[in-house]
Motif scaffolding. Structure first.
Motif, PDB file in Angstrom:
ATOM      1  N   ALA A 127       0.862  -1.175   0.000  1.00 34.33           N
ATOM      2  CA  ALA A 127       0.000   0.000   0.000  1.00 34.33           C
ATOM      3  C   ALA A 127       0.901   1.229   0.000  1.00 34.33           C
ATOM      4  N   VAL A 128       0.302   2.418  -0.161  1.00 32.40           N
ATOM      5  CA  VAL A 128       1.102   3.642  -0.153  1.00 32.40           C
ATOM      6  C   VAL A 128       0.428   4.735   0.668  1.00 32.40           C
ATOM      7  N   ILE A 129       1.269   5.610   1.212  1.00 30.95           N
ATOM      8  CA  ILE A 129       0.843   6.903   1.717  1.00 30.95           C
ATOM      9  C   ILE A 129       1.303   7.913   0.670  1.00 30.95           C
ATOM     10  N   LEU A 130       0.388   8.746   0.186  1.00 38.97           N
ATOM     11  CA  LEU A 130       0.746   9.701  -0.856  1.00 38.97           C
ATOM     12  C   LEU A 130       0.180  11.073  -0.522  1.00 38.97           C
ATOM     13  N   HIS A 131       0.592  12.079  -1.293  1.00 38.61           N
ATOM     14  CA  HIS A 131      -0.040  13.392  -1.185  1.00 38.61           C
ATOM     15  C   HIS A 131      -0.152  14.018  -2.562  1.00 38.61           C
ATOM     16  N   GLY A 132      -1.111  14.918  -2.711  1.00 43.35           N
ATOM     17  CA  GLY A 132      -1.312  15.594  -3.976  1.00 43.35           C
ATOM     18  C   GLY A 132      -0.280  16.682  -4.205  1.00 43.35           C
ATOM     19  N   VAL A 133       0.013  16.957  -5.467  1.00 44.51           N
ATOM     20  CA  VAL A 133       0.903  18.059  -5.831  1.00 44.51           C
ATOM     21  C   VAL A 133       0.159  18.988  -6.794  1.00 44.51           C
ATOM     22  N   ASP A 134       0.628  20.222  -6.890  1.00 45.99           N
ATOM     23  CA  ASP A 134      -0.039  21.186  -7.760  1.00 45.99           C
ATOM     24  C   ASP A 134       0.531  21.094  -9.169  1.00 45.99           C
ATOM     25  N   SER A 135      -0.318  20.894 -10.134  1.00 40.93           N
ATOM     26  CA  SER A 135       0.098  20.817 -11.531  1.00 40.93           C
ATOM     27  C   SER A 135      -1.138  20.976 -12.407  1.00 40.93           C
ATOM     28  N   PRO A 136      -0.945  21.311 -13.696  1.00 42.14           N
ATOM     29  CA  PRO A 136      -2.106  21.374 -14.599  1.00 42.14           C
ATOM     30  C   PRO A 136      -2.856  20.048 -14.660  1.00 42.14           C
ATOM     31  N   GLU A 137      -2.112  18.932 -14.593  1.00 45.39           N
ATOM     32  CA  GLU A 137      -2.751  17.604 -14.622  1.00 45.39           C
ATOM     33  C   GLU A 137      -3.598  17.378 -13.372  1.00 45.39           C
ATOM     34  N   SER A 138      -3.122  17.887 -12.228  1.00 42.80           N
ATOM     35  CA  SER A 138      -3.882  17.750 -10.983  1.00 42.80           C
ATOM     36  C   SER A 138      -5.207  18.486 -11.080  1.00 42.80           C
ATOM     37  N   ALA A 139      -5.147  19.730 -11.585  1.00 43.36           N
ATOM     38  CA  ALA A 139      -6.375  20.509 -11.738  1.00 43.36           C
ATOM     39  C   ALA A 139      -7.324  19.832 -12.717  1.00 43.36           C
ATOM     40  N   ASP A 140      -6.763  19.252 -13.778  1.00 46.47           N
ATOM     41  CA  ASP A 140      -7.580  18.586 -14.781  1.00 46.47           C
ATOM     42  C   ASP A 140      -8.254  17.334 -14.217  1.00 46.47           C
ATOM     43  N   SER A 141      -7.631  16.710 -13.214  1.00 46.78           N
ATOM     44  CA  SER A 141      -8.203  15.512 -12.589  1.00 46.78           C
ATOM     45  C   SER A 141      -9.097  15.855 -11.403  1.00 46.78           C
ATOM     46  N   LEU A 142      -9.453  17.150 -11.281  1.00 46.26           N
ATOM     47  CA  LEU A 142     -10.270  17.616 -10.149  1.00 46.26           C
ATOM     48  C   LEU A 142      -9.618  17.231  -8.820  1.00 46.26           C
ATOM     49  N   TYR A 143      -8.279  17.286  -8.805  1.00 48.59           N
ATOM     50  CA  TYR A 143      -7.501  16.963  -7.609  1.00 48.59           C
ATOM     51  C   TYR A 143      -7.967  15.653  -6.984  1.00 48.59           C
ATOM     52  N   SER A 144      -7.942  14.619  -7.809  1.00 46.09           N
ATOM     53  CA  SER A 144      -8.410  13.291  -7.388  1.00 46.09           C
ATOM     54  C   SER A 144      -7.400  12.241  -7.817  1.00 46.09           C
ATOM     55  N   THR A 145      -7.330  11.175  -7.046  1.00 52.02           N
ATOM     56  CA  THR A 145      -6.479  10.051  -7.431  1.00 52.02           C
ATOM     57  C   THR A 145      -7.167   8.741  -7.070  1.00 52.02           C
ATOM     58  N   VAL A 146      -6.470   7.645  -7.285  1.00 48.34           N
ATOM     59  CA  VAL A 146      -7.052   6.313  -7.095  1.00 48.34           C
ATOM     60  C   VAL A 146      -7.373   6.046  -5.625  1.00 48.34           C
ATOM     61  N   HIS A 147      -8.231   5.059  -5.378  1.00 53.05           N
ATOM     62  CA  HIS A 147      -8.503   4.630  -3.995  1.00 53.05           C
ATOM     63  C   HIS A 147      -7.962   3.240  -3.746  1.00 53.05           C
ATOM     64  N   GLY A 148      -7.478   2.588  -4.789  1.00 51.21           N
ATOM     65  CA  GLY A 148      -6.916   1.246  -4.683  1.00 51.21           C
ATOM     66  C   GLY A 148      -6.325   0.859  -6.021  1.00 51.21           C
ATOM     67  N   ALA A 149      -6.054  -0.431  -6.194  1.00 49.79           N
ATOM     68  CA  ALA A 149      -5.457  -0.893  -7.444  1.00 49.79           C
ATOM     69  C   ALA A 149      -6.492  -1.083  -8.544  1.00 49.79           C
ATOM     70  N   GLY A 150      -7.732  -1.356  -8.159  1.00 48.66           N
ATOM     71  CA  GLY A 150      -8.795  -1.555  -9.143  1.00 48.66           C
ATOM     72  C   GLY A 150      -8.934  -3.014  -9.543  1.00 48.66           C
ATOM     73  N   ARG A 151     -10.166  -3.481  -9.574  1.00 45.32           N
ATOM     74  CA  ARG A 151     -10.441  -4.875  -9.909  1.00 45.32           C
ATOM     75  C   ARG A 151     -10.267  -5.131 -11.400  1.00 45.32           C
ATOM     76  N   LEU A 152      -9.769  -6.333 -11.714  1.00 48.33           N
ATOM     77  CA  LEU A 152      -9.710  -6.812 -13.093  1.00 48.33           C
ATOM     78  C   LEU A 152     -10.839  -7.789 -13.385  1.00 48.33           C
ATOM     79  N   PHE A 153     -11.290  -8.490 -12.332  1.00 42.74           N
ATOM     80  CA  PHE A 153     -12.310  -9.527 -12.497  1.00 42.74           C
ATOM     81  C   PHE A 153     -13.382  -9.377 -11.427  1.00 42.74           C
ATOM     82  N   GLY A 154     -14.633  -9.660 -11.793  1.00 44.00           N
ATOM     83  CA  GLY A 154     -15.734  -9.632 -10.842  1.00 44.00           C
ATOM     84  C   GLY A 154     -15.623 -10.772  -9.843  1.00 44.00           C
ATOM     85  N   ARG A 155     -16.380 -10.669  -8.763  1.00 45.31           N
ATOM     86  CA  ARG A 155     -16.290 -11.674  -7.697  1.00 45.31           C
ATOM     87  C   ARG A 155     -16.670 -13.076  -8.180  1.00 45.31           C
ATOM     88  N   MET A 156     -17.779 -13.174  -8.918  1.00 42.69           N
ATOM     89  CA  MET A 156     -18.224 -14.491  -9.367  1.00 42.69           C
ATOM     90  C   MET A 156     -17.241 -15.091 -10.367  1.00 42.69           C
TER      91      MET A 156
END
Length: 367
Positions: free
Chosen positions: A254-283
């Motif tokens: 896992a990681v501890i991270l922080h946001g930085v100021d950049s045009p890309e940050s503003a374009d992403s509405l100052y948002s980032t991931v909450h995890g790695a993201g699923r590739l496959f559904g549970r079933m």
């Protein structure tokens, strides 16, 4: 429903399909709030604390600590906490404003329970050898009931690929829902803080750092000079300097991270991931059997494969099932690379003990 006040949308690199709003999706509205965008698990989020305890001093006790966590913390379906937890939030006027006073007894009983699905209590070691406690869960049955009621009031359509359920900020339903979201947020924060403190008591040691954030929520923010409602579902707010705790999977860092100021940050509405993201559904991950016990859909992954992965990484697991195995998820470092220039990683945390609900423990309140 009127969707004319939507200003901008973002999909983070861990994004995947969700009910009426993708998980990993962020939308800014000028006057509306998306109930679908917050989702059923209001204020699901992460909390992590670093202890002054060193991993080398407790490594030999990791199995006992994990067993104590399993005995002390309630995991699984609609679980009630064995300990009565009182909190000032139960005196809040928000219960009446959200029309949720009748949910207070259930909420009292569930405060401090973790649930199932991808919700967890993890123990990590950082680069300097210090122990971190990390937890992931939200507002439990309280958030689920508040959402269900307001979806009905908004006349929401059922299904994945449907229009989002939008309510106007000045409508009666909108005001009630915003009170419910605020209440769910307070409840989730209180629950995560209670669980972290109980685990700290089991391990011992003193807290020297803390990171705590929701990733299913709606915030009032200013973007491009406009005040708006920003709905994040499975997305971590990452304004410049704002810290976040992002987990990978039961078998990844896992990681501890922080946001930085950049045009890309503003374009992403100052948002980032909450995890790695699923590739496959549970079933798809765990397969499906008929009543005779025969495979209708064979599992994509086996328990042996999952256990081998964890063994190789030296991770102890209490509970869990193949639908949460590391193979079901993307690799976190690859996902974070897509957000380069918007965040900086402060710490990489290696898991050594993971506690989750066990196989067969269904939980209707997971995100």
């Amino acid at each position: 429903m009127e969707a004319g006040s939507a200003l901008k949308g973002v999909l983070c690199a861990d994004g995947h399909l969700g009910y009426a709003h993708p998980i990993g999706g962020v939308v800014a509205y000028e006057e509306h709030i998306s109930i679908s965008g917050v989702g059923f698990d209001i204020a699901c989020g992460n909390m992590a604390v670093r202890l002054d305890t060193r991993y080398e001093d407790i490594a030999a006790q990791a199995g006992r600590i994990l067993s104590d966590v399993g005995r002390t913390i309630s995991f699984g379906v609609g679980q009630k906490n064995a300990v009565k937890v009182d909190h000032e939030l139960f005196d809040s006027p928000l219960w009446d404003e959200a029309g949720a006073r009748d949910l207070k007894t259930m909420a009292r009983q569930q405060l401090g329970t973790v649930g199932s699905g991808n919700h967890y209590v993890d123990l990590f070691e950082d680069e300097e050898g210090f122990v971190w406690i990390g937890v992931h869960f939200g507002s439990r049955g309280l958030g689920h009931r508040i959402t269900t009621r307001h979806l009905a009031l908004a006349g929401a359509k059922d299904g994945m690929e449907v229009e989002p359920a939008l309510v106007h900020q000045d409508s009666e339903v909108g005001r009630s829902y915003l009170a419910g979201v605020e209440l769910g947020g307070l409840y989730a924060y209180a629950g995560r803080e209670w669980v972290v403190e109980r685990v700290r008591q089991i391990i011992g040691g003193r807290i020297t750092d803390s990171v705590h954030n929701h990733h299913n929520f709606v915030w009032r923010e200013n973007h491009g000079g406009k005040e708006c409602w920003v709905v994040r579902k499975g997305a971590t707010p990452a304004f410049p300097g704002q810290r976040g705790f992002v987990g990978g999977s039961m078998g990844d860092n896992a990681v501890i991270l922080h946001g930085v100021d950049s045009p890309e940050s503003a374009d992403s509405l100052y948002s980032t991931v909450h995890g790695a993201g699923r590739l496959f559904g549970r079933m798809e991950a765990k397969g499906k059997k008929n009543k005779a016990g025969q495979w209708v859909r064979p599992p994509r992954f086996t328990r042996d494969e999952m256990d081998a992965w964890l063994r190789e990484k030296g991770i102890l697991l209490r509970g869990g099932d193949v639908d949460e195995s590391p193979m079901v998820y993307r690799r976190l470092e690859e996902v974070l690379a897509h957000h380069k220039g918007t965040i900086e990683v402060e710490h990489r945390l290696r898991p050594f003990a993971v506690a989750m609900a066990g196989p067969g423990e269904f939980d209707p309140y997971k995100d």
